[in-house]
Design an enzyme around this catalytic site. Structure first.
Site, PDB file in Angstrom:
ATOM      1  N   GLU A   1       3.419  61.873  65.775  1.00  0.00           N
ATOM      2  CA  GLU A   1       4.338  61.810  64.626  1.00  0.00           C
ATOM      3  C   GLU A   1       5.520  62.751  64.814  1.00  0.00           C
ATOM      4  OE1 GLU A   1       1.860  62.341  61.097  1.00  0.00           O
ATOM      5  OE2 GLU A   1       1.493  60.194  61.071  1.00  0.00           O
TER       6      GLU A   1
ATOM      7  N   GLU B   1      -2.806  54.864  64.106  1.00  0.00           N
ATOM      8  CA  GLU B   1      -3.451  55.467  62.933  1.00  0.00           C
ATOM      9  C   GLU B   1      -3.264  54.519  61.764  1.00  0.00           C
ATOM     10  OE1 GLU B   1      -2.465  59.451  61.710  1.00  0.00           O
ATOM     11  OE2 GLU B   1      -2.324  60.135  63.775  1.00  0.00           O
TER      12      GLU B   1
HETATM   13  C1  BGP Z   1      -1.221  61.663  60.039  1.00  0.00           C
HETATM   14  C2  BGP Z   1      -1.687  62.604  61.094  1.00  0.00           C
HETATM   15  C3  BGP Z   1      -3.150  62.763  61.227  1.00  0.00           C
HETATM   16  C4  BGP Z   1      -3.953  62.485  59.981  1.00  0.00           C
HETATM   17  C5  BGP Z   1      -3.401  61.415  59.088  1.00  0.00           C
HETATM   18  C6  BGP Z   1      -4.032  61.321  57.719  1.00  0.00           C
HETATM   19  O1  BGP Z   1      -0.051  62.127  59.489  1.00  0.00           O
HETATM   20  O2  BGP Z   1      -1.194  62.257  62.365  1.00  0.00           O
HETATM   21  O3  BGP Z   1      -3.374  63.963  61.881  1.00  0.00           O
HETATM   22  O4  BGP Z   1      -4.577  63.517  59.436  1.00  0.00           O
HETATM   23  O5  BGP Z   1      -2.027  61.511  58.931  1.00  0.00           O
HETATM   24  O6  BGP Z   1      -3.494  62.283  56.872  1.00  0.00           O
HETATM   25  P1  BGP Z   1      -4.379  63.214  56.002  1.00  0.00           P
HETATM   26  O7  BGP Z   1      -5.370  63.808  56.908  1.00  0.00           O
HETATM   27  O8  BGP Z   1      -3.451  64.198  55.445  1.00  0.00           O
HETATM   28  O9  BGP Z   1      -4.986  62.338  54.977  1.00  0.00           O
END
Ligand code: BGP
Length: 489
Positions: A199, A389
């Site tokens: 990201e 993701e």
């Molecule tokens: C993205 C990241 C991850 C992950 C995901 C979910 O932004 O790359 O590392 O954690 O989001 O977000 P969160 O864990 O805040 O729910």
């Protein structure tokens, strides 16, 4: 049925949220090691000792924070640091990989912890114990027929790099490239797919989400981001020159905006946000050049174009082979001040969309938005793409060894349908690795309670639990999806 033969069905994780072993075998610290747990409504804090020797806390976010002069990052006795343990992949990797195999996964997205290889980022020689750990993991994956997809930097750069060197300085680029050269050579027989930065546009998230975020902070973020682009391009070129079988990818946060209304001002606002925070990064990494709109962006923040244009050749030579991104939700933007905000607590990402439902953390669930952005990406870049993701962060309940999560199955089903449709639209989608396939620590809130996995891990927000793994109902669901190569969703 449109999923091509050989489609990658996987799951995604990141070292800082999953691996644990934070101070084992010579690993150095990352900022996340000094970050407390939070929740949907309470912030995470970085903890430190100030110049006068007093313990202090400062609010942080996944993109970090600036500490006052003389502060020394310290773990305080009365705080809990969930990333220290994650869900302990470090000591459970064999068991977890066996579950991935049972699930049918043919790809596993994980990250290498930079500070496990170079504890401060500045050493001349890598940490052998760190190199060995990942050899063992890759060996195990290979034995189970699972292709690794490796993120080189996922929110856990060594503290020295972020706090002392700073991404605004070229020394950070050199340290990153040295780290890449080490792991490219070390794992050349084990890894083929690499993502340079997770990201990368997260550097701009504060500017994107926080109204009236200080202009000079955003200006600095654009400069730091540029150095990350240069670092990525150098690593990609080096990989292409030396390891022709390597497939190099960018990884962009799917910050997808819609205009809230058909007021032309909203439409323009939405377009400009997509340009400033999404295409800005996609273009540099995939096309090898800044988009035309970058000039407007730089002007907005009083940035000198020469700073960005001096590296045009390097960026051109370091184009990635595939476009990968995360996708969770969409947001609406508007110029109308009276619009209702989305999100929970202070985690608003924009205006509330009346046509979609929201998760318990206020993230708008929008499968059509996935089809929409996939088509946009295809139209713009024409390179293979992966969703690395996606998923639903939700409260799960373990009862009698079972977790019934129909809400997650429903989320997956809708998004896999959207992928199917996008492929029929002509999108060259080659893989899907849903986030947190096994429960891990949330990046934004530091909670365990916000779970994404199809595999449950017995661990709570205070670090209590057996770490035992359980298959949720969504495990069998996803297993069937994979078995039928996406025919049944
Ligand atoms: C993205 C990241 C991850 C992950 C995901 C979910 O932004 O790359 O590392 O954690 O989001 O977000 P969160 O864990 O805040 O729910």
């Amino acid at each position: 049925m449109s999923f091509p033969k050989g489609f990658y069905w996987g799951g995604a994780t990141a070292a800082n949220q999953y691996e644990g072993g934070w101070n084992e075998d010579g690993r150095g610290p990352a900022l996340t090691d000094y970050t407390t747990g939070g929740s949907a409504t309470s912030a995470r804090y970085l903890t430190y000792i100030d110049v006068n020797g007093n313990p202090q806390k400062q609010r942080t976010s996944i993109v970090g924070t600036t500490l006052p002069e003389g502060a020394t990052l310290t773990c305080l006795d009365d705080c809990y640091y969930p990333n220290h343990l994650g869900t302990d992949f470090y000591h459970h990797y064999k068991e977890d990989i066996a579950l991935f195999k049972e699930l049918g996964m043919n790809m596993f997205r994980m990250s290498i912890s930079w500070s496990r290889i170079y504890p401060t980022g500045l050493e001349d020689k890598p940490n052998e114990a760190g190199l060995k750990f990942y050899h063992e993991v890759f060996k195990e994956l290979k034995a189970n027929g699972i292709e690794p997809l490796v993120t080189i930097s996922h929110y856990d750069d060594p503290v020295t790099i972020v706090q002392e060197v700073g991404w605004e300085n070229e020394q950070a680029i050199d340290a990153y490239v040295k780290y890449c050269k080490t792991i490219f050579e070390e794992y050349k027989d084990e890894v083929k797919y690499w993502l340079t930065f997770n990201e990368i546009n997260s550097m701009l998230m504060m500017a994107s989400f926080v109204p009236n975020y200080p202009k000079e902070k955003t200006a600095l973020a654009y400069k730091q981001l540029h150095n990350k682009f240069v670092a990525s391009a150098k690593a990609v070129k080096y990989a292409h020159d030396n390891y022709p079988n390597y497939v190099m990818g960018c990884m962009i946060a799917g910050l997808v905006n819609y205009p809230l209304t058909c007021d032309p001002a909203d439409v323009l606002y939405s377009q400009q946000k997509m340009q400033d925070y999404f295409w800005y990064c996609g273009d540099v990494q995939t096309r090898g050049a800044y988009p035309a709109s970058a000039k407007r962006t730089w002007k907005k923040y009083d940035l000198d174009p020469a700073f960005f244009e001096k590296d045009a050749e390097i960026l051109k030579e370091g184009k990635v082979d595939m476009f990968t991104f995360s996708y969770y939700n969409t947001s609406c933007v508007t110029t109308h001040a009276d619009a209702q905000k989305d999100g929970v607590g202070n985690l608003s990402m924009g205006a509330k969309n009346p046509y979609i439902k929201y998760s318990d953390w206020g993230w708008g669930v929008d499968p059509s938005g996935l089809r929409y952005i996939l088509n946009e990406i295809e139209d713009r870049y024409q390179v293979p793409c992966m969703i690395v993701e996606n998923g639903l962060g939700a409260y799960d309940k373990l009862e009698d060894g079972q977790v019934h999560d129909p809400y997650r199955i429903d989320y997956f089903s809708q998004h896999i349908k959207a992928m199917d449709e996008a492929i029929s639209d002509g999108v060259n989608l080659i893989g899907y690795t849903p986030w947190g396939i096994v429960d891990l620590v949330s990046a934004s809130t530091g909670e365990m309670a916000k779970r994404y996995g199809v595999i449950y891990v017995d661990m709570d927000d205070e670090g209590k639990g057996t770490l035992k793994r359980y298959k949720k109902d969504s495990f069998a669901y996803y297993q069937e999806v994979i078995k039928t190569n996406g025919e049944k969703y």
